[in-house]
Design a protein around this motif. Sequence first.
Motif, short mmCIF file in Angstrom:
data_model
loop_
_atom_site.label_atom_id
_atom_site.label_comp_id
_atom_site.label_asym_id
_atom_site.label_seq_id
_atom_site.Cartn_x
_atom_site.Cartn_y
_atom_site.Cartn_z
N THR A 1 -4.68 3.84 3.26
CA THR A 1 -3.33 3.93 2.51
C THR A 1 -2.15 4.21 3.39
O THR A 1 -1.02 3.65 2.80
N ASN A 2 -2.39 4.81 4.72
CA ASN A 2 -1.19 4.99 5.32
C ASN A 2 -1.03 4.00 6.85
O ASN A 2 0.13 3.62 6.86
N GLN A 3 -2.29 3.38 7.05
CA GLN A 3 -2.25 2.67 8.45
C GLN A 3 -2.14 1.03 8.13
O GLN A 3 -3.05 0.58 7.59
N GLY A 4 -1.11 0.30 8.64
CA GLY A 4 -0.96 -1.06 8.09
C GLY A 4 -0.36 -1.78 9.25
O GLY A 4 0.48 -1.05 10.35
N TRP A 5 -0.48 -3.01 9.33
CA TRP A 5 0.30 -3.82 10.49
C TRP A 5 0.84 -4.95 9.82
O TRP A 5 0.41 -5.67 8.82
N VAL A 6 1.91 -5.83 10.32
CA VAL A 6 2.46 -6.98 9.83
C VAL A 6 2.72 -7.66 11.17
O VAL A 6 3.21 -7.19 12.05
N THR A 7 2.56 -9.28 10.95
CA THR A 7 2.97 -9.91 12.13
C THR A 7 3.87 -10.96 11.59
O THR A 7 4.26 -11.22 10.57
N GLY A 8 4.81 -11.46 12.66
CA GLY A 8 5.88 -12.45 12.29
C GLY A 8 6.43 -13.16 13.40
O GLY A 8 5.76 -13.39 14.49
N GLU A 9 7.58 -13.62 13.30
CA GLU A 9 8.03 -14.80 14.07
C GLU A 9 8.52 -13.94 15.50
O GLU A 9 8.68 -12.59 15.56
N GLY A 10 8.58 -14.72 16.42
CA GLY A 10 8.94 -14.26 17.91
C GLY A 10 8.23 -13.23 18.47
O GLY A 10 8.70 -12.15 19.50
N GLY A 11 6.79 -13.11 18.12
CA GLY A 11 5.93 -12.21 18.64
C GLY A 11 6.09 -10.77 18.17
O GLY A 11 5.43 -9.58 18.55
N LEU A 12 6.83 -10.72 16.84
CA LEU A 12 6.84 -9.54 16.08
C LEU A 12 5.43 -8.89 15.69
O LEU A 12 4.95 -9.54 14.85
N ILE A 13 5.23 -7.65 15.90
CA ILE A 13 4.30 -7.08 15.51
C ILE A 13 4.79 -5.49 14.95
O ILE A 13 5.12 -4.98 15.60
N LEU A 14 4.74 -5.20 13.63
CA LEU A 14 5.20 -3.96 13.00
C LEU A 14 3.87 -3.18 12.64
O LEU A 14 2.92 -3.66 12.42
N TYR A 15 4.17 -1.86 12.76
CA TYR A 15 2.95 -0.90 12.25
C TYR A 15 3.53 0.31 11.62
O TYR A 15 4.83 0.59 11.62
N THR A 16 2.68 0.79 10.52
CA THR A 16 3.30 2.28 9.77
C THR A 16 2.15 3.15 9.89
O THR A 16 0.96 2.56 10.08
N VAL A 17 2.45 4.22 9.81
CA VAL A 17 1.37 5.43 9.65
C VAL A 17 1.45 6.19 8.56
O VAL A 17 0.94 7.08 8.36
N ASN A 18 2.47 5.79 7.63
CA ASN A 18 2.81 6.57 6.31
C ASN A 18 2.81 5.63 5.23
O ASN A 18 3.80 5.59 4.38
N GLY A 19 2.17 4.52 5.14
CA GLY A 19 2.16 3.48 3.89
C GLY A 19 3.43 2.68 4.04
O GLY A 19 3.59 1.95 2.75
N GLY A 20 4.19 2.52 4.87
CA GLY A 20 5.27 1.68 4.98
C GLY A 20 6.64 2.31 4.68
O GLY A 20 7.64 1.76 4.64
N THR A 21 6.52 3.59 4.46
CA THR A 21 7.83 4.36 4.35
C THR A 21 8.80 4.07 5.53
O THR A 21 9.92 3.92 5.50
N ASN A 22 8.03 4.04 6.68
CA ASN A 22 8.86 3.62 8.04
C ASN A 22 7.81 2.53 8.80
O ASN A 22 6.62 2.66 8.85
N TRP A 23 8.52 1.63 8.95
CA TRP A 23 7.87 0.31 9.94
C TRP A 23 8.54 0.35 11.18
O TRP A 23 9.88 0.69 11.38
N LEU A 24 7.51 0.52 12.26
CA LEU A 24 7.91 0.66 13.69
C LEU A 24 7.49 -0.67 14.38
O LEU A 24 6.67 -1.29 14.00
N THR A 25 8.12 -1.04 15.37
CA THR A 25 8.03 -2.29 16.38
C THR A 25 7.06 -2.00 17.35
O THR A 25 7.37 -1.07 18.20
N ALA A 26 6.04 -2.74 17.53
CA ALA A 26 4.86 -2.34 18.57
C ALA A 26 5.41 -3.59 19.76
O ALA A 26 5.84 -4.13 19.85
#
Length: 372
Positions: A113-138
Amino acid sequence: GLFSATSLPFTISGLGRVTDYSLRAVDYVNEKNAWAVGLSGTIIMTNDGGYTWSKQDSGTTADLFGVDFLTPHLGWVVGANGTILRTVNGGHTWTPQASGTTVILYGVRFATTNQGWVTGEGGLILYTVNGGTNWLTANSGSNRTLRGLSFTTATQLWAAGDQGEVLVSSDGGLTWVKQTSNTTLDLRSVSFAPASSKGWAVGREGRIIQTQDGGATWSEKTVSASPVEDFSAVQFVDENKGWVVGNNGVIVKTTDGGNTWSGAPSGTAADLFGVMFVHNPDGSAVGAGGTVLQSTDAGATWFPENGIIAKNTTWPASISPIQVVGPITVSQGVLLTIEAGVEVRFDSGKGIQVDGILIAKGTPTQPITFTA
């Protein structure tokens, strides 16, 4: 015969074609509950294993490309303009989350429920450790568009994308390392068998690559069962059983871990973009023009949903009242039986086109009612 009767309350779900927009991904959380997402903010869901679909209000017109649900209530979708949406009530309402980007997002996966990841354009990978309240760039180390995303544990993940890019992370998605995929063709999807080091990625020109060792080495497999079509999605439910979908309605499957592949007639020429088997043998594929296909025999045969009745079907009184929210077509040679006591309610301008056979088993005491 048909007899008039007192109208009954509306149901939440409805029969009929609910969208003509291209559907780009599908996700089942169990054998009953699934969501599909697509262009122009389209989200549709089923709570009866694909028998009926309802359109949900996403609150956006952005094209949506990825969906992942952890429970029948909790899920995320991603798409164009950096869009990330979250629901905690099965999609009845969707809340935007701040992604910190405006690029197209393609893949989303949550391990908890807390840990997730997103992929996108330009090599972007985002991750969250709080369910998406904050998304950080990997730190992906890549500038290529990343579309596919798969994980086997909360720390072990893979991403796949353009020009044969395959990345692996062993620290929960914080840092990523390139792997040698042995292809320069764009990869659209990647799937690792649960709790396994065996994985597969698919992409342009019918390309399938597979690994037996977590991606340390990748080898190319030839799929002779289909013409050379672009593949868009792959899913494996274990180390042996997997499915791939692609352009012009192509579907191929394997039961031996990808050593051999066989084609399955989809009955459509629509480009297919997503495939999901919640458990063998029931699964779905989605694609262009609102195409929704269902299989109940591990992908050997497929029949259309989303407003097309392509196999003999009975509407029992137990599901009455039936709300027809979009046009329905009974295919040629197919029998639709409506049992006594059923009420069928049509949204304005909607109806049933019967190219096959309609049998209505109403009685004076248990009439069948059609109302608009």
